[in-house]
Design an enzyme around this catalytic site. Structure first.
Site, short mmCIF file in Angstrom:
data_model
loop_
_atom_site.label_atom_id
_atom_site.label_comp_id
_atom_site.label_asym_id
_atom_site.label_seq_id
_atom_site.Cartn_x
_atom_site.Cartn_y
_atom_site.Cartn_z
N ASP A 196 5.95 2.52 -4.30
CA ASP A 196 6.13 3.32 -3.10
C ASP A 196 5.32 4.63 -3.18
O ASP A 196 4.87 5.04 -4.26
CB ASP A 196 7.62 3.63 -2.91
CG ASP A 196 8.05 3.54 -1.46
OD1 ASP A 196 7.20 3.80 -0.57
OD2 ASP A 196 9.22 3.22 -1.20
N ASP A 223 8.72 0.18 7.32
CA ASP A 223 10.14 0.31 6.98
C ASP A 223 11.04 -0.20 8.10
O ASP A 223 12.24 -0.41 7.90
CB ASP A 223 10.48 1.78 6.71
CG ASP A 223 10.20 2.17 5.27
OD1 ASP A 223 10.00 1.28 4.43
OD2 ASP A 223 10.20 3.39 4.97
#
Length: 715
Positions: free
Chosen positions: A451, A515
């Site tokens: 990430d 997301d």
């Protein structure tokens, strides 16, 4: 091949690079390199292209026709945006490069330039492959005795007069890559990214269009920066009418200072031309990327993946996770990913980043037992990292507060309670590499989700801008991890889809597309991310009901079909799914496994459908023997009976069996009866021409419902 060494070239030298998809024509005369043409393949090379394209002499203009060449130099009379900009403490600000040598084949050209006054040497390389993808790279060498400050290097390609529109992509967190289409007007149109990563608002490719271009037809000229740091994309139309497309790395002040004798390698760009619409453009990209030996589908099929972030958040309870593992194994999941929360102090998002050691208060025996439990259920194990970030509340920050990107005397503002770790610093780089490598060496980990949850602000290293070097460092780190662990797969996640570009694509095996798992938003996000990135590289997961981000409630059928057309997976605590939802998940996973060979190798088709409230899209096998299509209703149909759904891309005179599939669940409808073709369980037969030109009448679907159509040759 001819090689030129210095001097003025007396005669025009036309050099053509050709592929089955496109051609590039250069004029290498007059110590200059001019791109005369970039577009559809041209078989004949016998014409006098130089004479045909030489400008007239206008009033209030230079006395002779001038050609600025690929370097667009002011010294050659060019009045638009330059290729190269820099100086030596205010001197050598204007260049006049001359060709010293050219090497070329039918598919490549390397030009060497020198400017004796500015004390610079430049090498430009053009590689045109069989798929019509043009790779352009450059390196700049300082042959002087003092520093040269490079401020900008932008690659440019010419556009024809008929290129009248520009399409690029904009977005934000949870709404990435939405298209915006405008007319090309006089002046400079620029899209800049200054956040230190390619970003949610990154355009992935800038597209110049002939005015009538859509998915199934029309000309497109596309340019992308193969780089994950700051970038710029331009379209420029001068008062003369000359129109160009440009792209390159966006440099911070003083970021690239070339010492005496030093060479700087400039991040490359990827150019792509097609006369077959957006789908033709994607086909070129896909075939190129799939031709790489390291492309994931050249190694093995893409495993169905379950990630537990939205199921457990930071609550790493062993029994709860085992319950999800059991449920995942029962429905056929092949890879189980443990997300954020497994390392020291990480009970919330305000601590722990930088300390990549297992938190023994949560996992007293380490990760070994849960990994064995997962493996024993027939699934691979994956693990989350965010190695480029650091929390102030971490052992690493307490030991090395100087190991963050910053300017002297100040600290950048926090973003999600974190700073950016300066991995251009050798100590910080070795710390991250060492701790991640130790975890990968100790445990059986097939996959890591990497990430990158914040932007880079005041990104300095020892007083100098460091975005370029930070980007190069993460590329080195990924390459080194794969060298040490050859079977490791890496997913690029950057607060969703904020680092999806044609640079990092050479180092990772998958992108987390967004997301936002809401199926309605994902229909558009996936549609346009797929303009350049094939579906097998895009994580597409079934999320919960309601969705975690926008709380929209959509049925399992719509979520499952949306997630099918990618590297499919689940982002949901399926222990909370109803028995009927579990049955759909099982049959959906079985369908994915049976169709992933087609989904991840075929040609993507996005139909130019007359009703903009629905998407019609699918994948056709390369041999045209089969296809899988979806009709997805995003809003109410404009008319009582939905517009006919054409299915192009198949062989015209071949006969196909066509039937609706319910393996991903049954759609809701707003009707008293189905169209006749859906009433026959074994389907109907139609020719490829009939499917392409007549199509199928869809059922009347309410918003946020979809159907699947299986098409198979009867031969």
């Amino acid at each position: 091949m001819r090689i030129y060494l210095g001097g003025t070239l007396a005669n025009s030298e036309i050099i053509t690079l050709s592929s089955p998809k496109s051609s590039l024509i250069f004029d290498a005369s007059d110590n200059n390199l001019v791109i005369k043409y970039w577009g559809a393949p041209i078989a004949s090379q016998g014409g006098d292209v130089k004479a045909a394209t030489t400008d007239p002499v206008a009033h209030s203009s230079f006395d002779l026709p001038l050609t600025s060449g690929v370097l667009r130099e002011h010294s050659r009379g060019f009045l638009g945006h330059p290729t190269i900009s820099g100086h030596r403490n205010g001197q050598a600000w204007s260049t006049l490069f001359s060709i010293t040598k050219i090497d070329h084949t039918s598919s490549s050209l390397t030009a060497h330039f020198a400017d004796a006054s500015a004390h610079l040497q430049l090498t430009l390389n053009y590689q045109l492959n069989e798929f019509g993808i043009l790779h352009v790279s450059a390196s700049l060498t300082n042959t002087g005795d003092d520093d040269y400050n490079l401020e900008e290097f932008t690659y440019w390609l010419p556009l024809p007069d008929r290129a009248s529109e520009v399409l690029d992509f904009t977005g934000r967190w949870s709404r990435e890559r939405h298209p915006q289409r405008n007319s090309i007007r006089y002046g400079l149109l620029s899209r800049e990214i200054r956040e230190g990563r390619s970003g949610h608002d990154y355009t992935i490719a800038q597209l110049a269009l002939a005015g009538n271009t859509e998915f199934g037809h029309g000309e497109v000229w596309a340019l992308s920066v193969a780089w994950s740091g700051n970038s710029v994309h331009h379209i420029e139309r001068l008062a003369s009418g000359e129109t160009s497309i440009g792209a390159g790395e966006l440099l911070e002040p003083g970021e690239i200072i070339l010492g005496a004798g030093k060479t700087h390698t400039i991040p490359p760009v990827i150019a792509n031309y097609t006369d077959a619409g957006f789908d033709g453009l994607s086909d070129n990209y896909y075939k190129w990327l799939r031709s790489r030996p390291s492309h994931p589908t050249n190694i093995r099929p893409r495993p169905i993946t379950l990630n537990v972030w939205e199921a457990i958040d930071f609550d790493h309870d062993d029994e709860k996770i085992k319950a999800i593992v059991d449920a995942a194994a029962a429905v056929g999941v092949e890879r189980f990913v443990l997300d954020d929360g497994w390392f020291n102090l990480r009970r919330h998002d305000q601590a722990g980043l930088g300390d990549w050691v297992v938190d023994k208060s949560v996992w007293p025996d380490g990760l070994g037992p849960i990994i064995k439990y997962i493996n024993d259920k027939g699934m691979e194990f994956g693990l989350w990292f965010e190695g480029e970030m650091i929390n102030p509340d971490s052992d690493l920050y307490r030991a090395h507060p100087e190991w963050i990107l910053h300017e002297a005397g100040r600290t950048p503002p926090l973003w999600r309670h974190q700073q950016v770790l300066d991995i251009t610093h050798p100590g910080a780089y070795e710390h991250v590499l060492g701790q991640v490598d130790a975890i990968l060496s100790e445990y059986k980990i097939a996959y890591i989700k990497w990430d990158h949850n914040r932007v880079l602000v005041d990104a300095g290293h020892l007083g100098q801008a460091a975005v370029h070097n930070q980007t190069a460092a993460i590329y080195r780190l990924f390459a080194e991890l794969k060298k040490r662990h050859p079977k490791l797969e890496i997913e690029s996640c950057a607060s969703g889809g904020a680092r999806i570009d044609l640079g990092v694509i050479d180092y990772v095996d998958r992108f987390w597309t967004s997301d936002n798992n809401d199926a309605l938003e994902r229909q558009t996000i996936q549609r346009w991310t797929g303009i350049a990135v094939p579906p097998e590289l895009l994580g597409t997961h079934i999320g919960p009901r309601p969705g975690n981000q926008n709380r929209r409630v959509t049925e399992i059928n719509f979520r499952a079909i949306t997630a099918l057309f990618g590297h499919a997976g689940i982002e949901w605590d399926i222990t909370k799914a109803s028995p009927s939802e579990i049955e759909v998940i099982k049959s959906w996973i079985a369908l994915y496994k049976s169709k992933r060979g087609l989904l991840h190798s075929g040609k993507a088709i996005r139909v130019d459908h007359p009703d903009q409230n629905s998407y019609v899209y699918g994948v056709v096998a390369q041999d045209k023997s089969e296809a899988l299509f979806a009709i997805a209703a995003r809003d109410m149909s404009e008319s009582t009976f939905p517009a006919m759904a054409r299915i192009p891309g198949l062989e015209s005179d071949r006969i196909y069996r066509v039937r609706a599939l319910v393996d991903a669940g049954v759609a809701q409808t707003m009707q008293r009866g189905y169209p006749a073709w859906m009433n026959n369980e074994s389907g109907i037969t139609l020719s490829g021409a009939e499917l392409a030109h007549i199509g199928l009448r869809p059922p009347i679907l309410p918003p946020e419902n979809a159907i699947l159509i299986e098409i198979s040759s009867t031969n």
